[in-house]
Design an enzyme around this catalytic site. Sequence first.
Site, PDB file in Angstrom:
ATOM      1  N   GLU A 184      -9.978  -5.993   5.415  1.00 39.02           N
ATOM      2  CA  GLU A 184     -10.102  -6.051   6.876  1.00 39.02           C
ATOM      3  C   GLU A 184     -11.555  -6.181   7.311  1.00 39.02           C
ATOM      4  O   GLU A 184     -12.460  -5.667   6.665  1.00 39.02           O
ATOM      5  CB  GLU A 184      -9.554  -4.753   7.476  1.00 39.02           C
ATOM      6  CG  GLU A 184      -8.068  -4.625   7.314  1.00 39.02           C
ATOM      7  CD  GLU A 184      -7.543  -3.263   7.738  1.00 39.02           C
ATOM      8  OE1 GLU A 184      -8.083  -2.677   8.697  1.00 39.02           O
ATOM      9  OE2 GLU A 184      -6.594  -2.788   7.097  1.00 39.02           O
ATOM     10  N   CYS A 212     -17.975  -5.426  11.210  1.00 39.41           N
ATOM     11  CA  CYS A 212     -17.793  -4.371  10.216  1.00 39.41           C
ATOM     12  C   CYS A 212     -17.078  -5.008   9.037  1.00 39.41           C
ATOM     13  O   CYS A 212     -15.983  -5.548   9.195  1.00 39.41           O
ATOM     14  CB  CYS A 212     -16.953  -3.254  10.841  1.00 39.41           C
ATOM     15  SG  CYS A 212     -16.455  -1.983   9.673  1.00 39.41           S
ATOM     16  N   CYS A 245     -10.288   1.733  -2.425  1.00 41.96           N
ATOM     17  CA  CYS A 245     -11.455   2.590  -2.637  1.00 41.96           C
ATOM     18  C   CYS A 245     -11.043   3.709  -3.583  1.00 41.96           C
ATOM     19  O   CYS A 245      -9.887   4.138  -3.587  1.00 41.96           O
ATOM     20  CB  CYS A 245     -11.883   3.193  -1.292  1.00 41.96           C
ATOM     21  SG  CYS A 245     -13.375   4.217  -1.380  1.00 41.96           S
ATOM     22  N   CYS A 274     -11.363  10.256  -0.123  1.00 47.41           N
ATOM     23  CA  CYS A 274     -11.514  11.095   1.076  1.00 47.41           C
ATOM     24  C   CYS A 274     -10.128  11.332   1.700  1.00 47.41           C
ATOM     25  O   CYS A 274      -9.347  10.391   1.873  1.00 47.41           O
ATOM     26  CB  CYS A 274     -12.453  10.444   2.082  1.00 47.41           C
ATOM     27  SG  CYS A 274     -14.114  10.208   1.427  1.00 47.41           S
ATOM     28  N   CYS A 302      -8.761   9.309   4.925  1.00 49.68           N
ATOM     29  CA  CYS A 302      -9.038   7.873   5.016  1.00 49.68           C
ATOM     30  C   CYS A 302      -7.908   7.017   4.470  1.00 49.68           C
ATOM     31  O   CYS A 302      -7.396   7.270   3.371  1.00 49.68           O
ATOM     32  CB  CYS A 302     -10.337   7.571   4.260  1.00 49.68           C
ATOM     33  SG  CYS A 302     -10.783   5.834   4.281  1.00 49.68           S
ATOM     34  N   CYS A 349     -10.670   0.745  10.135  1.00 51.11           N
ATOM     35  CA  CYS A 349     -10.275  -0.004   8.948  1.00 51.11           C
ATOM     36  C   CYS A 349      -9.274   0.682   8.041  1.00 51.11           C
ATOM     37  O   CYS A 349      -9.184   1.876   7.979  1.00 51.11           O
ATOM     38  CB  CYS A 349     -11.518  -0.346   8.143  1.00 51.11           C
ATOM     39  SG  CYS A 349     -12.103  -1.958   8.589  1.00 51.11           S
TER      40      CYS A 349
HETATM   41  N1  SAH Z   1     -17.156   4.377   2.073  1.00 53.76           N
HETATM   42  C1  SAH Z   1     -18.102   4.378   3.138  1.00 53.76           C
HETATM   43  C2  SAH Z   1     -17.808   3.400   4.259  1.00 53.76           C
HETATM   44  C3  SAH Z   1     -16.381   3.206   4.699  1.00 53.76           C
HETATM   45  S1  SAH Z   1     -15.638   4.263   5.868  1.00 53.76           S
HETATM   46  C4  SAH Z   1     -18.260   5.779   3.682  1.00 53.76           C
HETATM   47  O1  SAH Z   1     -17.577   6.677   3.223  1.00 53.76           O
HETATM   48  O2  SAH Z   1     -19.127   5.967   4.525  1.00 53.76           O
HETATM   49  C5  SAH Z   1     -16.555   4.209   7.363  1.00 53.76           C
HETATM   50  C6  SAH Z   1     -16.527   5.538   8.087  1.00 53.76           C
HETATM   51  O3  SAH Z   1     -15.220   5.836   8.621  1.00 53.76           O
HETATM   52  C7  SAH Z   1     -16.887   6.714   7.192  1.00 53.76           C
HETATM   53  O4  SAH Z   1     -17.738   7.588   7.876  1.00 53.76           O
HETATM   54  C8  SAH Z   1     -15.527   7.341   6.953  1.00 53.76           C
HETATM   55  O5  SAH Z   1     -15.635   8.665   6.522  1.00 53.76           O
HETATM   56  C9  SAH Z   1     -14.870   7.167   8.297  1.00 53.76           C
HETATM   57  N2  SAH Z   1     -13.412   7.306   8.308  1.00 53.76           N
HETATM   58  C10 SAH Z   1     -12.526   7.006   7.336  1.00 53.76           C
HETATM   59  N3  SAH Z   1     -11.268   7.284   7.718  1.00 53.76           N
HETATM   60  C11 SAH Z   1     -11.345   7.762   8.968  1.00 53.76           C
HETATM   61  C12 SAH Z   1     -10.388   8.220   9.899  1.00 53.76           C
HETATM   62  N4  SAH Z   1      -9.084   8.251   9.622  1.00 53.76           N
HETATM   63  N5  SAH Z   1     -10.838   8.649  11.110  1.00 53.76           N
HETATM   64  C13 SAH Z   1     -12.162   8.593  11.407  1.00 53.76           C
HETATM   65  N6  SAH Z   1     -13.113   8.172  10.574  1.00 53.76           N
HETATM   66  C14 SAH Z   1     -12.718   7.762   9.351  1.00 53.76           C
END
Ligand code: SAH
Length: 353
Positions: A91, A104, A111, A115, A118, A342
């Site tokens: 995406e 973006c 990944c 986390c 996510c 995303c």
């Molecule tokens: N892997 C990288 C970049 C991708 S995610 C990172 O971890 O920074 C981009 C941002 O979106 C990160 O800060 C991530 O923690 C956040 N993110 C992921 N899922 C999310 C969600 N469901 N709600 C809000 N932020 C989220």
Amino acid sequence: MEKTDLLSLYPKELEEYIISIGEPKYRAKQLFTQMHKGIAPDDMTNISKATKEKLNDSAFYYLPKIRRKLVSAIDGTVKYLFELSDGNSVESVVMRYKHGNTICVSSQVGCRMGCAFCASTIGGKVRDLTPSEILGQVLMAQTDTGERISNIVMMGIGEPLDNYLNVIRFLKLVGNEDGMNIGYRHISLSTCGIVDKIDALAKENMPITLSISLHASDDATRSSIMPINKKWNISALLDACKRYYSSTGRRISFEYTLIAGKNDTPAAALELARLLNQNLRSKDRSEGFPIHVNLIPVNPVNETHFSASDKQAVTKFASLLEKNGIRATVRRRLGADINASCGQLRREEEKKG
Ligand code: SAH
């Protein structure tokens, strides 16, 4: 023989390749400038049919195809689900700001960072993207919207520092004067905190803005939602931030996703302010390590059980940070009607399978 990925080559490498297929050197620049505008060699008018055949025999140029496209009726945000040459999809999101269009981009298919909140990590990592597949997202989005893209954030699917070499090559290619010419100051990279790669990045002499996904102010909480914290804890991460700042002079922003009942209490806010002030600033706070915290109410993902903090908790959290000398903004949610953050569109498509 594996075909050469033309869009992943630096100008010098493209020259070597062009000479190796018996073409004049100047052809390389013709190809580079047009390919980096989104024009495929087959569609170039200043290249002969014979040359095109030679290129097709030993090389390829592939831009991702638009599999789905959603446009926000609220703010014009565009979300793409792009299909790669092997059928995988990623995406990208184009956000329209007064100062220009920002994209973006994704850096991996899936990944492996795990986390808990996510969507991108649910099925694990499928593979890394190549430099041309990352650049291709920018070129396709620019071609499709018909508007120049002037800023890039690496905050899409994947952990960019877990695909380090391809990401570095992408950053150098997209900054090339004969290509898209998007300078490092217009690029941010977001990471969950891969410390050895933050140190490597600091040495690349690329003044991009670093965004750190912090999401918690104590190690127990952070480890419970971000497995990477078990390898590099908060203190190791903040030390790396200090080193990054001292070698690049670039500000660092911290992302903090507010999850109801998990990390959004006033005590967590005070701890966060203490942590950042104590670790990143001198005692009298006169030395300006520019700290900025982006607060993002968590975006609920179907497969997870987290919910966003309510408005009151968010405002309170932000004001406690500000009162303690930390600049904080609550992220404006663009494309709320198209679920623009995303990972979720790809999940939907995968499930349809
Ligand atoms: N892997 C990288 C970049 C991708 S995610 C990172 O971890 O920074 C981009 C941002 O979106 C990160 O800060 C991530 O923690 C956040 N993110 C992921 N899922 C999310 C969600 N469901 N709600 C809000 N932020 C989220």
